[in-house]
Design a protein around this motif. Sequence first.
Motif: not given
Lengths: 718, 369
Positions: A219, A222, A225, A232-233, A235, A238-240, A242-245
Motif C-alpha cells: 500500500d 500508506a 502517509r 492532509p493538513v 498546505d 496536502g494530498p499532492y 495522491r495525484r496520479a502524477m
Amino acid sequence: MYATRDPNERISNYSGPYERYVFSEELGQPFAFPAIAEQTSGYYTALLEGTDHLPEHPRFETRLPPLWNPMGRTRTIVPFAFYDKGANDPNRRARVDREVASLLDSVSAESAARSAIRPRFRVNFPIAPEAWTRQYHPHCDMDHWVVPHTRPKAIIAVIDDGLPFGHRAFLDSTGHTRVSHIWLQSARAHAANGHSAVPFGREFMNGDINALRAAAGDDEAAFYRNSGAIDPVLDELGPYMRRAMTHGAHVMGMAAGNGPLYGDAVLGDDIQIIAVQLPNTIAWDTSGFGKEMYMLSAIHYVFDRARAIAAKYAADPAHPDELPLVLNFSYGWSAGRHDGQSEMELAIEQLLSERQQLQPETAITMPTGNNFDSQMHAALREEDLSGGAHAVGWQIQPEDRTSNYLEIWLPEGVDGADYSVTVTPPNGFSLSSGGAITLTPELGHRGDPRRFTELEMNGQNIGQLSADLHRGNRWRVLIALIPSAYVRNQTRRAPAGRWQIEISRRPGAPALPEGADIRLWVQRDDDPSALQTGGRQSRFVDLTPRGPGHARPPAPPYRLYSTAIKPISGFGSLSGVGSAPRVTRVAGYVQSSGQPASYSAAGGLRHDIGGVQPWGAQTTISAVADHSRVLRGTPSIGCYSGGQSRLVGTSGATPQVARLMVINAAAGRSLTEGCLPCPPLLPQEEQNDINNAQHTARLGSMIAPAIGFGAPRARSSS
Amino acid sequence: MAQYGGLGGLGGLGGLGGLGGLGGLGGLGGLGVQTGLGAFLGAGDTGGYSGAVTAGLMTTADGLRHLAGTAVAPDPAPLKFDSPDNLERWAQWVRGSLYLSEVFPALSFSTQEATKSVTLAFDGAPMVTLTRPTDAILGQQIELVSNYADLRSDRATEITSQLGFPTEYFAMILGMHVGQHPKTFELIMATQIIAAHAAMIVKHALAVRRPDQIGGRILPMIPTPGHGSFPSAHATEAYTVLTVMEALVSTWGSLGDIAPRLAMLRGLAERIAVNRTVAGVHFPIDSWAGAALGTALGRAILGRCGQAPSALPSLSYAAQNSDFNDHDFAQNAAAHGLTEGADYTATATPNFSWLWDEAAGEHQAPTGI
C-alpha cells in the motif's frame, strides 16, 4: 502611496526590489504566495551574501542547513533559516515587511561590526511552523543508513517536487531501496532519536525507507502517509502525493528509475540515489526570488550526503574520495542577469568547481526552459537607441490573478546615470503618480545602490518601479505589477492590455559597448503544476511599425529558422538560473525529426553587421522532449507503482541526460559517452552560418539518445 | 411509465426512483445516469411493444387463430409452490424485490436524543450505532475537504462516472463479464440497493449538513445530493460490496491471485469513498461512518446468504477529526473512534441463499472435470 515606516522598519533600507514588493502590504504582499499573504509563519528562509558568519540576535533563532565545504572555503552565498520568536505573539500584529526589515537591521548591524564586507541579504519564502524541528543539529550521524549490498560507484541526485521515493522503480535487485537519503523540506518535523540533521522538514535514510516500505506492504499511499509525505493538513503537502502524477515523479523516474519504461538503460545497484523534495507548491511564486534558499540548501544537502556515503567506505572518513555525482535539477525561471552572476548561479558554480576539483565526474543538469516561442525575451540594440529612446510593448493578460514582473538589464559596466525608464499604461488609462525612474542610487547604505518608486493609478498602488545596481556591478530596472483581476479582497488591480516600456538615453552619453545590448525578460507566470494560481503569461510586443506586407503568411516550405534574429526572440530565453558555466544545460528535441521542440529555450544570439554571434551561456546538449509533433512529451513513472506519467517540456528531457551520465560514471566512462552528434538541418533549411548558429543555440553540440520504448538504446552499465 | 424501467420495477420500492440521489437507481431504469449494468438489470423487464407491433400482432392473430382449431386447452403442469426453484424464471427486478424483502423487515432504527445518535438494529439486535459529529469537527473537516480538491483534475472522469453505483469498477478488478457472472452482478446490485436504503435511514435521523453548506470554499464539482452528509452512502455501498465480494471471491477459489485482487478491492472501496470528498460533497468522517455501516451490513447480507462470519460484532462510531483511508479503517479503527460491541445475528433466508449459490457457481474453474 507607500506608508512611512521608522527607519529600522523600512525593508527598502535593507533588501532588494522583489523583497520590498512581495513583503509590503501596500504593494504585492496581498497577492503573494498564501503563506506570505496570510502572514501565518514566523519562520523564514534566507540567503546571506558577503560573509559566511551567521548573525546572532536574541530575538531571532538562526540556523545553517547542512553545508558542504570540505575545503573550508569562504562561501559567497550562504543559505540559512531563521525564526522570529516574537512572531507568534498574538498581541503584536506587525507587518511582514517591517518584521523582515527589523530583522535585517539587527543582523546587518551585527555583521557589519564584524566584517569589512558589506553583507547582502535576501529573505525568501516562509517555512510552515510544523516543519521547524526543535532538535536540530546539522551533524549527520548515518545511524539509519544501511550499507547497500553493492558498493556504490556513482550517485544520481534529484531535486524536485512530489517525489515518489517509495516507488518500486527505485529498488535494487534485492528489493531494497536505492534511495540512500531524502530530505522532504516541507514535511512535518520529525526527530529520530531526538535528533534532526536537517533544519526543517524531515530526512529519511535507506534504512528508514526500507522499514517504511515493509510496514506499508504494497500500500504505497500508506507509505507516503506514514512518512509524512502526504499530510492532509499541511498546505505545502496536502494530498499532492495522491495525484496520479507529479513533475517530480516523471523527473525522478527518468533520472533514477528502472523498469520497462526505460528500456535497457538500466541503473545498476552500484548507483545510489539522493533526493530532495522542495515544497510542493514551490512553483506558486512566479518570480523565482523566494525559492533560492530551498534550492541552494538542497544542493548543499546532496553534496554533503554524497560525501557521507563516501566516508562510509573511506580508510579515513574525514577525507573520503568523493564519488561521481550527477545532480538533476529540472527547474528554473525566466528573468535574471543571464551572465552567471546571479546569487544562485554563483553559488552553483562555486560548488561545482570545488567538487570537480575533488571528483571530476560531477555534473548538475538543468533545463534550458520552455519559453522559446513565448515572446518573453527582448533586446534593445545600439541602433534602436539612435533616436535617444526606444519603446517595447508589454502585453498584460486580463484575469491574471498573480503579479507580473519585467526586468531590464543594462550591460555590465554601463553607467545607469545615462539612462531612464518610463512606464505607460494601456490606452485609456493613466498613472496618477510614478511611472518614470532614473538609474541612480537613492539608497545604498546597506545592500546594493538602489531606488524605489510606486506606480499609482487613481491614488492606489498598482505596482513598483525600481532600479538597482545588482550586486554592485550591473544596473537592473524591475517593474512589478499587481494582478489584472480583483483578488483577495483588494480594491485595486493593474489594467490588462498593452503597456509601453520606454528606455531613454541622455544625449551625448556613450554608446553601448561593442557587442552588448540592453536585455529584457518577463518572468514566468503560468501554472504548470495546476496549483490554481490563476497566473497568465505576459509577453513582449514589438512596437516597430511594420510594412504593409507583414500580415502575409510565410511561403512554403516551412522553415524552422529565420533569416534574422529579431529584437523579440527566443534566442536568449534560456532559464534565468542556468548560466553558471559548469552547469549542463539541456534543451529538448523531437524524437521523430531530431529538430528542437518548438518551446525549447535557447542560448542568446545577436545579429549585427558582423553576422550572428552567440552571447551568454549556451545550450550544452539536447534530449527527447516530445516523441513527435503529435505525440508530445515523454513517458515516465507516475506517483504509484504501475502508473504512468507523460510530461511535455525540457524538464523531462534533462533527467535523460543525467541518467546517461550517471550510468557512464558508474561504468567508468566519460559522462557524455554514447551521445550522438547534432542532427543535420532539415533539407529545406539553407546551409549557412545563421541557420547553423540557430541550430546550435537550440540543440547544443550533441544530443542524448532516446530512452525506452521505440528508442535507439542508450548503453547500459553492464 | 414503470413498465419501461427495470428498476422502476424494483418497483414497489417505487419511492426509490424518487430518491434521485440514489442516482444509480434512476440509472438502472434506463432513465437517468446509465451505467451499463443498469441496462443489464433492467433486461429482465419486457416493457411494452411499439404501437405498430401490437397492432400487427392483433391483425396477425386474427388471421391465424382459425388454424388452432377449437380443442380445449390441456391441463397445465403446475409450478412448484413457494419455491426458490422458480426464481430463475422471474425477471431480475422481481428477484430484486424478493431479496429486499428478506432484509428490510429485519432492519429497524432507534434514536437517542441525549447522545444524538442512531442505532440500526438487525433482527432486533443493535448492529451499528452512529453518533452525530459535532459542529466543531465539521468545521475542522472543511480544511481537509478543501485540500482534497487538488485531486479534482486527476479524478474528474472517475468521479462523474461514479454518480451511480460504480459496479464496473468492481468488475474490472475481478475479471467479471455479464455473460459469465450474471448472478454475481445481481448479488452486487442487491447489496448496493440495500446499503443505499440503510444509509438513507441513518442520514435522515442524523441530518448533517453537506460541506458546501458549511464552507463556501468547497464549491462541489457535482450536484450535492438531496440527503444528509453523514454517513456517506457511497462509502456504505462500497464497503458493503467489498465485504460481500471478499467472501464470494474466496468461495470461488478460482482466481490464482486472490490476495492482490482483494487488496485492490479494498483500495477501490477506499477510492470510491474518497472520490466523494475530492468532489466536495462529503467529509472524510462521512466515509468512516459509511465504511462502518457498510461493513456491518455486508456481514448481515452474508448471514442471509448462509455465509455469516463466526462473529458479527456490532460497530459504534463517534467521529474525531480524522482523515479517511482504508488502512486506518482496517488497522487503527479504535484510535479514530470506531469500536466493536456485542454481536448481532443474521440467519439464512431462501432467496439470498439461492442467489449466493448461483453466484458462487460463477467461478472460473475448469468445468466438466
